[in-house]
Design a protein around this motif. Structure first.
Motif, short mmCIF file in Angstrom:
data_model
loop_
_atom_site.label_atom_id
_atom_site.label_comp_id
_atom_site.label_asym_id
_atom_site.label_seq_id
_atom_site.Cartn_x
_atom_site.Cartn_y
_atom_site.Cartn_z
N SER A 107 83.30 52.27 47.60
CA SER A 107 84.02 50.93 46.93
C SER A 107 85.08 50.27 48.00
O SER A 107 85.78 50.98 48.67
CB SER A 107 84.63 51.06 45.47
N GLN A 108 85.18 48.83 47.87
CA GLN A 108 86.18 48.31 48.82
C GLN A 108 87.17 48.01 47.69
O GLN A 108 87.25 46.85 46.98
CB GLN A 108 85.60 47.00 49.27
N THR A 109 88.21 48.66 47.72
CA THR A 109 89.46 48.65 46.75
C THR A 109 90.62 47.82 47.43
O THR A 109 90.77 47.68 48.64
CB THR A 109 89.93 49.73 46.07
N ASP A 110 91.43 47.25 46.49
CA ASP A 110 92.81 46.80 47.02
C ASP A 110 93.45 47.57 47.84
O ASP A 110 94.03 47.28 48.69
CB ASP A 110 93.47 46.43 45.91
N GLU B 115 82.73 50.82 54.32
CA GLU B 115 82.14 51.25 52.79
C GLU B 115 81.07 52.34 52.84
O GLU B 115 80.41 52.38 51.82
CB GLU B 115 81.56 49.92 52.12
N GLN B 116 80.89 53.17 54.02
CA GLN B 116 80.10 54.35 53.99
C GLN B 116 80.81 55.45 54.61
O GLN B 116 80.06 55.99 55.67
CB GLN B 116 78.83 53.98 54.63
N ILE B 117 81.89 55.64 54.35
CA ILE B 117 83.10 56.47 55.11
C ILE B 117 82.27 57.99 54.98
O ILE B 117 82.42 58.70 56.07
CB ILE B 117 84.39 56.53 54.59
N LEU B 118 81.66 58.55 54.00
CA LEU B 118 80.96 59.93 54.02
C LEU B 118 79.95 59.89 55.27
O LEU B 118 79.85 60.63 55.94
CB LEU B 118 80.50 60.17 52.73
N LYS B 119 79.14 58.93 55.03
CA LYS B 119 78.11 58.90 56.32
C LYS B 119 78.65 58.96 57.65
O LYS B 119 78.12 59.47 58.46
CB LYS B 119 77.22 57.43 56.21
N ASP B 120 79.75 58.02 57.92
CA ASP B 120 80.46 58.00 58.98
C ASP B 120 81.17 59.52 59.47
O ASP B 120 80.98 59.92 60.52
CB ASP B 120 81.49 57.05 58.93
N MET B 121 81.68 60.08 58.57
CA MET B 121 82.24 61.43 58.57
C MET B 121 81.11 62.57 58.95
O MET B 121 81.31 63.47 59.89
CB MET B 121 82.93 61.82 57.34
#
Length: 311
Positions: A154-157, A177-183
């Motif tokens: 999610s893109q949160t404040d 918005e895809q940090i797990l994939k990036d990691m």
């Protein structure tokens, strides 16, 4: 009102990105050990970088001191994490978020044992930097990228606010918005790079120049990808080819940070990086001779290091 950042440690990664953030005028404090504090009070936080040098004097605190922060950048080694995590609670308020920049994935499980899962963001960085004997941070490659984001995409404040704080830094910092994939993609790459450079005791250039070295690297990438595909992680079909392409584009002088740690006689993250994947492989009865070879080499190093008090 701006965010208050706490950077845990002032080493090659946290010291660099935290230093760039402080250089840009943000509210940044470093949590350091007494010896490092004395060193920094004497020399300043020195960045020697192809992207521009800096000599900074940020606020420093130690375990036992009191203050609270909005964002904690966590860039310790995996083998230090449990001890460090237990020290962080006094520096946190109800809305504090943690951004871990560790290699691998197992540290997310560790952090969730100490903190509520809502407090944890995903994070990673690509930078070739090291700490000199004088305590200076030496950044030797053009890359200095940090990526972070909500684990659920999610893109949160709060993510946007952190991105805004980093917007004017002399570093490439972005939200994802895809940090797990990036990691996981970085995990594949760093497991390969650390495995081959430590196994062959060589920077990338001579490994690529060897037919056998190239073949070993290719097979190692394929093997690691197969293991990752047996998890529920978001592993894309192009992971292996992208890791191979990234490896082929590296400068010939590139060494993994793990190899640099071995050269200094320091501990390594063998169990956190290679070992974690081998546990998954064992669960699924997967044959992983190349991954196991790199892991065995590191475990032998640990035994040698443990018996040599001069290191």
């Amino acid at each position: 009102m701006g965010l208050k950042f706490l950077v845990v440690g002032a080493g090659a990664v946290g010291g660099y990105f935290g230093g760039r953030l402080f250089e840009a005028g943000e509210d940044v404090t470093f949590l350091v050990r007494p010896k490092r504090r004395q060193q920094l009070q004497k020399t300043g936080l020195v960045l020697q970088s192809v992207k521009g040098d800096a000599n900074l004097a940020p606020p420093l605190i130690e375990k036992g001191e009191t203050d609270t922060f909005d964002v904690i950048l966590l860039s310790t080694k995996a083998y230090q994490l449990e001890n460090v995590a237990s020290d962080l609670t006094p520096f946190m308020h109800e809305e504090t978020v943690l951004i871990p920049l560790l290699n691998g994935m197992e540290h997310l499980e560790t952090l969730k044992r100490f903190f509520k899962k809502e407090a944890i963001l995903g994070g990673l960085c690509f930078i070739e930097s090291t700490l000199t004997p004088e305590g200076y941070i030496q950044h030797t490659s053009s890359g200095h990228r940090l990526t972070f984001g909500e684990l659920d995409g999610s893109q949160t404040d709060r993510v946007q606010n952190i991105a805004d704080a980093f917007a004017n830094t002399n570093a490439d910092v972005q939200s994802s918005e895809q940090i797990l994939k990036d990691m996981w993609r970085k995990y594949l790459f760093i497991t390969t790079l650390s495995g081959i450079t430590t196994l062959f005791n060589s920077p990338v250039g001579p490994i690529r120049a060897s037919t056998e070295g190239l073949a070993f690297t290719r097979l190692l990438i394929q093997e690691i990808t197969t293991v990752m595909q047996h998890t529920d992680a978001p592993i894309a079909d192009d992971f292996a080819e992208k890791a191979w392409g990234q490896f082929m584009k590296l400068s010939a002088e590139t060494k993994a940070s793990m190899q640099k740690d071995i050269e200094k006689g320091l501990p390594v993250e063998a169990d956190h990086i290679q070992g974690y994947l081998l546990k998954i492989a064992k669960d699924y009865d997967l044959d992983t001779p190349y991954l196991h070879t790199t892991y065995t080499n590191l475990k032998v190093y640990e035994q040698t290091r443990g018996k040599d008090d001069t290191r």
